[in-house]
Design an enzyme around this catalytic site. Structure first.
Site, PDB file in Angstrom:
ATOM      1  N   PRO A  87       0.813  -1.221   0.000  1.00 47.64           N
ATOM      2  CA  PRO A  87       0.000   0.000   0.000  1.00 47.64           C
ATOM      3  C   PRO A  87       0.851   1.277   0.000  1.00 47.64           C
ATOM      4  O   PRO A  87       0.360   2.336  -0.352  1.00 47.64           O
ATOM      5  CB  PRO A  87      -0.803  -0.101   1.299  1.00 47.64           C
ATOM      6  CG  PRO A  87      -0.723  -1.520   1.722  1.00 47.64           C
ATOM      7  CD  PRO A  87       0.562  -2.053   1.183  1.00 47.64           C
ATOM      8  N   GLU A 114      -0.037  -7.556   8.222  1.00 47.75           N
ATOM      9  CA  GLU A 114       0.055  -6.093   8.318  1.00 47.75           C
ATOM     10  C   GLU A 114       1.198  -5.534   7.482  1.00 47.75           C
ATOM     11  O   GLU A 114       1.335  -4.330   7.338  1.00 47.75           O
ATOM     12  CB  GLU A 114       0.207  -5.673   9.778  1.00 47.75           C
ATOM     13  CG  GLU A 114      -1.046  -5.924  10.599  1.00 47.75           C
ATOM     14  CD  GLU A 114      -2.280  -5.331   9.950  1.00 47.75           C
ATOM     15  OE1 GLU A 114      -2.375  -4.101   9.881  1.00 47.75           O
ATOM     16  OE2 GLU A 114      -3.140  -6.111   9.501  1.00 47.75           O
ATOM     17  N   ARG A 152      -0.171  -7.344 -21.579  1.00 45.34           N
ATOM     18  CA  ARG A 152      -0.884  -6.864 -22.762  1.00 45.34           C
ATOM     19  C   ARG A 152      -0.017  -5.976 -23.649  1.00 45.34           C
ATOM     20  O   ARG A 152      -0.333  -5.776 -24.814  1.00 45.34           O
ATOM     21  CB  ARG A 152      -2.122  -6.057 -22.353  1.00 45.34           C
ATOM     22  CG  ARG A 152      -3.125  -6.808 -21.545  1.00 45.34           C
ATOM     23  CD  ARG A 152      -4.158  -5.858 -20.965  1.00 45.34           C
ATOM     24  NE  ARG A 152      -4.783  -5.056 -22.010  1.00 45.34           N
ATOM     25  CZ  ARG A 152      -5.765  -5.491 -22.793  1.00 45.34           C
ATOM     26  NH1 ARG A 152      -6.253  -6.702 -22.632  1.00 45.34           N
ATOM     27  NH2 ARG A 152      -6.252  -4.724 -23.725  1.00 45.34           N
ATOM     28  N   ASP A 167      -6.970   0.820 -27.141  1.00 43.88           N
ATOM     29  CA  ASP A 167      -7.548   0.754 -25.808  1.00 43.88           C
ATOM     30  C   ASP A 167      -7.732   2.121 -25.187  1.00 43.88           C
ATOM     31  O   ASP A 167      -7.007   3.060 -25.441  1.00 43.88           O
ATOM     32  CB  ASP A 167      -6.673  -0.075 -24.876  1.00 43.88           C
ATOM     33  CG  ASP A 167      -6.903  -1.559 -25.060  1.00 43.88           C
ATOM     34  OD1 ASP A 167      -7.537  -1.937 -26.060  1.00 43.88           O
ATOM     35  OD2 ASP A 167      -6.436  -2.322 -24.207  1.00 43.88           O
TER      36      ASP A 167
HETATM   37  C1  9D3 Z   1      -4.943  -2.258   8.453  1.00 43.15           C
HETATM   38  C2  9D3 Z   1      -3.492  -2.180   8.134  1.00 43.15           C
HETATM   39  N1  9D3 Z   1      -3.197  -1.312   7.020  1.00 43.15           N
HETATM   40  C3  9D3 Z   1      -3.130   0.111   7.352  1.00 43.15           C
HETATM   41  C4  9D3 Z   1      -3.473   0.959   6.187  1.00 43.15           C
HETATM   42  C5  9D3 Z   1      -1.924  -1.718   6.493  1.00 43.15           C
HETATM   43  C6  9D3 Z   1      -2.050  -2.702   5.416  1.00 43.15           C
HETATM   44  C7  9D3 Z   1      -1.054  -3.650   5.270  1.00 43.15           C
HETATM   45  C8  9D3 Z   1      -1.155  -4.583   4.262  1.00 43.15           C
HETATM   46  C9  9D3 Z   1      -3.114  -2.695   4.543  1.00 43.15           C
HETATM   47  C10 9D3 Z   1      -3.202  -3.648   3.526  1.00 43.15           C
HETATM   48  C11 9D3 Z   1      -2.213  -4.595   3.396  1.00 43.15           C
HETATM   49  C12 9D3 Z   1      -2.286  -5.588   2.300  1.00 43.15           C
HETATM   50  N2  9D3 Z   1      -2.264  -4.921   0.994  1.00 43.15           N
HETATM   51  C13 9D3 Z   1      -1.310  -5.122   0.117  1.00 43.15           C
HETATM   52  O1  9D3 Z   1      -0.434  -5.926   0.358  1.00 43.15           O
HETATM   53  C14 9D3 Z   1      -1.300  -4.367  -1.118  1.00 43.15           C
HETATM   54  C15 9D3 Z   1      -2.176  -3.335  -1.613  1.00 43.15           C
HETATM   55  C16 9D3 Z   1      -3.334  -2.711  -1.056  1.00 43.15           C
HETATM   56  O2  9D3 Z   1      -3.825  -3.034   0.042  1.00 43.15           O
HETATM   57  N3  9D3 Z   1      -3.935  -1.722  -1.788  1.00 43.15           N
HETATM   58  C17 9D3 Z   1      -3.475  -1.316  -3.008  1.00 43.15           C
HETATM   59  N4  9D3 Z   1      -2.392  -1.851  -3.561  1.00 43.15           N
HETATM   60  C18 9D3 Z   1      -1.759  -2.859  -2.860  1.00 43.15           C
HETATM   61  S1  9D3 Z   1      -0.383  -3.634  -3.372  1.00 43.15           S
HETATM   62  C19 9D3 Z   1      -0.297  -4.598  -2.036  1.00 43.15           C
END
Ligand code: 9D3
Length: 241
Positions: A87, A114, A152, A167
């Site tokens: 994230p 997490e 793609r 596209d």
């Molecule tokens: C509740 C904990 N989160 C606080 C914002 C941290 C968190 C850690 C790990 C939230 C989601 C994740 C798992 N997500 C991913 O590994 C992830 C992801 C995403 O959640 N949203 C957009 N792109 C991606 S790429 C990997």
């Protein structure tokens, strides 16, 4: 192009791959896609891939050793990049997909829980990618999204008939409305212009509809779009309405 996907759920990802355009390119040998099960590189009776966070707090953190050992097991070919899906990454978009499509090998690391121990990032990762501002349960779906969008763009992955230049987003605009048979469906008729056989009128209508949709739904895209003089004229007409 080669993809190596590191995950604790290799089966989930491999099922998705058998279908669709990416699946076909994989079967035809144009894409080399491999899965690495991070758990196979975990030690101890339980083969744990996660542990409690130092400093306390909720949730679990992915241990560094299994991920980094799994990465060491991947053979690296040509120009290659190790990407962590997280994230906190740079937001993925079509320009990013084009950039990644020029590499010979993408090694995609999917986190769970997490997050992953910071030292994975510090010692093993080249780039970090997010697919958008929403919370997923892990990196697997994000890795599939990146793999699909990048694949793609590899020459020959899309059949000859379809071009990725057609596209949506390649010219920075939304797609025009599409119709197929029947001519009338639930009292809605196919626009007359599409039945006219007048290719120039059809082309102009489609371009105008693309611009109209983009203006209404995604005005932010118009700022970045590459517009011709003709586009500007059509857009001026639309803005009058
Ligand atoms: C509740 C904990 N989160 C606080 C914002 C941290 C968190 C850690 C790990 C939230 C989601 C994740 C798992 N997500 C991913 O590994 C992830 C992801 C995403 O959640 N949203 C957009 N792109 C991606 S790429 C990997």
């Amino acid at each position: 192009m080669r993809f190596d996907i590191l995950t604790i759920f290799p089966d989930v990802c491999s099922v998705y791959l058998r279908e669709g355009i990416v699946g076909r390119a994989f079967k035809r040998g144009m894409l080399d896609i491999r899965f690495v099960d991070i758990r196979e590189f975990a030690e101890g009776a339980h083969r744990s891939t996660d542990d409690r966070p130092y400093g306390g707090g909720d949730g679990m953190v992915m241990k560094p050793e299994p991920i980094c050992r799994a990465l060491d097991s991947v053979d690296r070919i040509g120009r290659n990049l190790i990407i962590l899906l997280s994230p906190q990454g740079e937001t993925f978009d079509q320009a990013f997909a084009w950039e990644l499509s020029s590499w010979d090998q993408l090694i995609l690391v999917c986190g769970r829980y997490e997050g992953v121990d910071e030292r994975v990032r510090l010692t093993c990762i080249d780039r970090e990618i997010s697919i958008g501002d929403y919370i997923l349960s892990g990196g697997e779906l994000a890795a599939m999204v990146v793999m699909d969008a990048v694949s793609r763009l590899i020459p020959g992955v899309l059949g000859g008939a379809r071009s990725n230049l057609d596209d949506s987003f390649e010219d920075g605009l939304l797609e025009y409305p599409q119709y197929t048979r029947p001519k009338v469906f639930r009292e809605k008729e196919v626009p007359e212009v599409l039945l006219s056989g007048d290719h120039e009128r059809i082309r102009l209508w489609r371009r105008s509809e693309s611009l109209r949709r983009t203006l209404l739904k995604r005005p932010d895209l118009l700022k970045k779009a590459r517009l011709s003089r003709e586009d500007e004229t059509l857009l001026a007409e639309l803005r009058k309405d």
